[in-house]
Write an enzyme that holds these catalytic residues in place. Structure first.
Site, PDB file in Angstrom:
ATOM      1  CB  THR A 101      -0.900   0.005   1.263  1.00 46.91           C
ATOM      2  OG1 THR A 101      -1.654  -1.205   1.278  1.00 46.91           O
ATOM      3  CG2 THR A 101      -1.842   1.187   1.276  1.00 46.91           C
ATOM      4  CE  LYS A 129       0.696   4.272  13.954  1.00 48.15           C
ATOM      5  NZ  LYS A 129      -0.656   4.072  13.427  1.00 48.15           N
TER       6      LYS A 129
END
Ligand code: HSE
Length: 395
Positions: A11, A200
């Site tokens: 992607t 994250k």
């Protein structure tokens, strides 16, 4: 001309290719030179691709080609991405990545190697997809001590929560859509169980403190247990439910971090962040609150951040842009049980409401639903563990 190689044509990799091919002249102007894709590494065959001659399955073609100055690692996962990245940096190539798992695990070492070799390890796309957040933390907010981070950091779960609770989709349908749109990880448990948001949060905390914050030390809960009942009761008292990656950093640099679903007040800007959008709300000691908002996942948004790093890498070939991210202090993490929260509680144990001095919101069948005042997690768990389902409230 600066030659680059793309590792992984999924992607994000195909998005990087598309952006670089779309307006090469504009990008050359910004980079100060023409960026030429010399190789694309992928284990799959792309025989029908118009530039099939670029594809290789042998990483040594790239590593041993001294003309390749920038390697774009968008394969994801730890292996072989770690070996490929390390060997590219050691060979004096700049590496640009969207791979949050790799940055969160081996960031300290890879950033150090980049420094030693006077190249760069850039990872803007690793947090918040297309949202600029890594560079702002490193540069624009450098004058601030970052005191608080609260982020919606996973597009897939935010998409699922939005579809389920605003549009009535089932969990499975919403997840399938997120997968079809290229938002979800190969193993969607990484999204749904909070691990992606945890990595994250660890990256942001490491940049905010300048010290490696190990994601393994961040308590993490996913969204599987959130029900329509929770959402309806939350709504009744003016809250929505979001998966939040949070870190509070005290004056001594101690980090109290948590990744978990939270009740977020409708007055908080994070409550309006829906679908695949991510947002990171930071508090700096000089600036106060600042929020970064945009598309947190998907092909072109993520590739946009990767290509920006490639351009920066092209402008700084052989010049390391300093990132403060050193090895961890052993005691950087605060004890999670010392953190304080208000709680939203659902229980069949009616005595719990009084034991916790709860304020009743309502009841449903056998259950009473209430909120508490702020209290230490350890005190809450002492009374309530295994007797209720609860969601912490974002202050
Ligand atoms: N699976 C991730 C997400 C991709 O949904 O946010 C972007 O890091």
């Amino acid at each position: 001309m600066i030659n680059i190689a793309i590792l992984g044509f999924g992607t994000v990799g195909s998005g990087v290719y598309e952006i670089l091919k779309k307006s090469p002249d504009a990008i050359a102007k910004k980079a100060g030179d023409v960026l030429n894709i010399k190789y694309i590494l992928d284990i799959r065959d792309f025989d029908d691709h118009p530039e099939r001659e670029l594809f290789t399955k042998d990483y040594n073609d790239i590593l041993n080609d001294e003309s390749v100055k920038i390697v774009v690692e968008v394969m994801g996962g730890l292996n072989p991405a770690y070996d490929f990245t390390k060997s590219a940096l050691l060979a004096g190539k700049t590496v640009v990545t969207s791979n949050k798992e790799l940055v969160a695990t081996h960031g300290t070492e890879l950033i150090e190697i980049a420094k030693e070799k006077s190249v760069n390890y850039f990872f803007e796309a690793s947090v918040g997809g297309g949202i600029p957040i890594i560079r702002p933390l490193n540069q624009c907010l450098a004058a601030n001590e970052i005191q608080e981070i609260n982020g919606i950091l996973n597009g897939t779960t935010n998409y699922i929560l939005t579809k389920m609770f605003s549009e009535g989709s089932t969990f499975e349908d919403a997840l399938s859509e997120a997968q079809a749109l290229g938002y979800a990880e190969r193993n969607p448990s990484a999204d749904v169980d909070g691990h992606d948001a945890c990595r994250k949060t660890a990256i942001l905390s490491s940049l905010a403190t300048g010290k490696f914050v190990d994601y393994n030390n961040i308590p993490t809960e996913g969204i599987r247990n959130i029900s329509t009942t929770d959402v309806l009761f939350a709504d009744k008292i003016g809250y929505v439910i979001k998966l939040i990656g949070a870190a509070n950093i005290d004056a001594n640099g101690k980090v109290s971090a948590l990744v978990a679903p939270r009740l977020v007040s409708k007055e908080n800007q994070l409550s309006d962040v829906n679908s695949v959008f991510n947002a990171i709300l930071l508090k700096g000691d000089s600036l106060g609150d600042v929020m970064f908002y945009g598309r947190g996942a998907g092909k072109l948004p993520t590739a946009s951040a990767v290509v920006a790093d490639v351009i920066d890498g092209a402008k700084h070939l052989n010049v390391n842009k300093w990132v403060i991210w050193s090895a961890a202090d052993s005691d950087i993490m605060a004890n999670p049980e010392d953190a304080t929260y208000k709680y939203f509680v659902r229980t069949q144990d009616k005595s719990l409401k009084d034991a916790l001095s709860g304020k009743e919101i309502g009841s449903l069948g056998d259950e009473v639903v209430f909120t508490t005042e702020e209290m230490k997690e350890k005190d809450f768990l002492l009374v309530a563990k295994d007797k209720c389902s609860f969601i912490r409230i974002l202050a």
